[in-house]
Structure formats: C-alpha cells, structure tokens
Design an enzyme around this catalytic site. Structure first.
Site, mmCIF file in Angstrom:
data_model
loop_
_atom_site.group_PDB
_atom_site.id
_atom_site.type_symbol
_atom_site.label_atom_id
_atom_site.label_comp_id
_atom_site.label_asym_id
_atom_site.label_seq_id
_atom_site.Cartn_x
_atom_site.Cartn_y
_atom_site.Cartn_z
ATOM 1 C CG ASP A 220 -1.844 1.206 1.291
ATOM 2 O OD1 ASP A 220 -2.336 1.620 0.232
ATOM 3 O OD2 ASP A 220 -2.058 1.755 2.384
ATOM 4 C CB SER A 221 0.146 4.810 -0.547
ATOM 5 O OG SER A 221 -0.926 4.958 0.368
ATOM 6 C CD GLU B 188 1.058 6.372 6.111
ATOM 7 O OE1 GLU B 188 2.262 6.309 6.411
ATOM 8 O OE2 GLU B 188 0.399 5.370 5.755
ATOM 9 C CB CYS C 223 -3.075 0.967 -2.707
ATOM 10 S SG CYS C 223 -3.082 2.753 -2.996
ATOM 11 C CB CYS D 13 -8.799 5.195 1.197
ATOM 12 S SG CYS D 13 -7.063 5.398 1.689
ATOM 13 C CG HIS E 266 -4.253 5.055 4.839
ATOM 14 N ND1 HIS E 266 -3.852 4.618 3.605
ATOM 15 C CD2 HIS E 266 -3.117 5.363 5.525
ATOM 16 C CE1 HIS E 266 -2.523 4.661 3.531
ATOM 17 N NE2 HIS E 266 -2.055 5.109 4.683
#
Length: 274
Positions: free
Chosen positions: A21-22, A163, A84, A195, A197
């Site tokens: 993932d990012s 993050e 992602c 997403c 996240h």
C-alpha cells in the site's frame, strides 16, 4: 519490469504472499488475510516515504507500484495483493498486463454490495482524490449503480492523519465530519470505505454517521479472493502460525511504532530498498 522464470518453482516450500500500500493503510487488509490464512508467510510493504498516492500524478503512482511489485517478486512471492484503492483505480489493468504471470489481487470500493444494501437509494464512497477521479471507480459505478445515486467524496488529509497515528482527537473528528456532512445531507445511508487507511478512522466515521448508516469495508472480501486465487495451498498445517515481515520506504522507527500500534503486537520494519 518482469519476473524471470527462476523466481517461480524454485523449491517445494510454499512461497510467501506480498501485500503493499502507499503506507500503513493496507494493514486493514493484511489483518483479514492473516485471519483467513494463518499459516501463510506474509510480506508487507508500506510505501510511506511516497504517501499519499491520492494526489500524485498517475505515472508516478504506477511507477511506484511497478517497483514494489518487482521488489516482492525478488522475494519469490507467489501472489501480490494491491491493498491500495488508488493503485487499483488508476493502474491495475496496466499492472496485470506487465506482470501476466503473477496473480494480482486488488482491492476496490465495495460499490456493488453498497447498492444492494441501501434503503434510501443514495450511497457515499469515501476515497482519495485520485480514486474519486479514477476510471476504475467510474467503471464500478456504471456497472452496478443502476438507479441508485453513488456520491464519491474525496477526503483530503485522512491518509496523512492515519500515517501520523492521529486516529482520534478534535482535529481528526473535525476532518471526518467535514467530509461526511455532504453525503449525510443528501441522504446516504451506506458509506463505502474507498481507501485502506480509512478503516482505522472507522470509529470516528460511525460515531458521526450514526447507527442508521451502514459502513462497508471490502478488506475481508479481498482476503477471500486471494484464498481462491492462490496457485497452490500452503504446505503448513492449518494450526501453524505464519510469519509476517514489514518494509517501509519512510522512517523505519516511526513505521515500526505505528505498525505495531495498528497491528496489535511489536514488529520490526526494514528499509525498503526501492
């Protein structure tokens, strides 16, 4: 960048599964994979040094995905999970053409089940800017929406909050509320987490949306699809515990602390060499 045949079938031992993932968001998918496939060796790449992908140019997102898949192939993985939504929406078709020998299992917003579940006839998709604008999401809506309104809502700053580990607090609640307000005002009674996240903000989302709004996370469906597409089963017994290895392109000390918090146990994060 293509894998050579030497990367496959080198031993009878089961090869690991790669997930990327990012950043740390894909851990929401990884935990579902671990729950479903407890004996597998899992390799996770958090490209936090290049996060977020949601506002990056398409060629840059695709280039990062190609390099990470190349790194995972060098670890002799037998499948890769693209955890992602931005990569899926922008580049999954190109990646599958570039790596035709590799099973690529990709996450995408749960539009179809959301359309089936809505009572009001309005569904909201929470996503990054790039996912909202992506051809992948447009195809999903065209294929499954029918008479249902599907409202795509970009959520700037949400990835960065996760993050940084900012999963609660006044600023996080305000950011979540600002993105939900337009959808709730238009009668959305199902919200899709578009997403990986965003599941880590789910308590805030559900608190603001209220009990009458269903929140959907497609992570478990991705784990089931991976299980279905694995080229061969793990040789380990069902009771064996597989290992999990983590890499990050960002600060490894920060990554290890944040991953441990989200994963629920101490971890070590290695520096990603791409």
């Amino acid at each position: 960048m293509r894998a050579t045949p030497a990367l496959f079938g080198m031993s009878d031992a089961p090869q690991p599964i790669g997930v990327f993932d990012s950043g740390v968001g894909g851990l929401s998918v990884l935990r579902e994979i671990r729950a479903l496939l407890p004996s597998e060796e899992l390799l996770y790449v958090a490209d936090s040094g290049h996060a977020p992908y949601g506002d990056k140019p398409v060629p840059q997102v695709q280039a990062r995905a190609e390099r990470i898949i190349g790194f995972l192939l060098a670890q002799q993985v037998r499948a890769v999970v693209v955890a992602c939504n931005t990569v899926t929406g922008l580049s999954i078709q190109a990646l599958r053409q570039q790596f035709p020998q590799l099973p690529l299992v990709a996450i995408e917003p749960a539009v179809k089940p959301a359309v089936a579940a809505t009572r009001s006839g309005t569904v909201g998709v929470l996503a990054t800017h790039n996912t909202v604008r992506s051809p992948g999401l447009a195809r999903l809506i065209a294929a499954h929406a029918g008479p249902v309104r599907v409202l795509a809502q970009a959520c700037p700053g949400w990835v960065e909050m996760v993050e940084r580990g900012e999963l609660d607090g006044a600023a996080s609640r305000a950011a979540v509320s600002a993105c939900l307000e337009p959808l709730l005002a238009q009668g959305a009674d199902v919200l899709v987490l578009g997403c990986t996240h965003y599941p880590f903000l789910r308590p805030l989302i559900e608190q603001r949306a209220g009990p009458g709004v269903l929140v959907l996370d497609p992570a478990a469906a991705v784990a089931r699809e991976l299980q279905r597409r694995l080229p061969r089963p793990a040789a380990l017994t069902a009771t064996a515990t597989g290992t999990t290895h983590f890499w990050s392109s960002g600060d490894c000390a920060h990554a290890a602390g944040l991953i441990a918090r989200l994963w629920g146990e101490p971890v070590r994060a290695s520096a990603l060499p791409v």
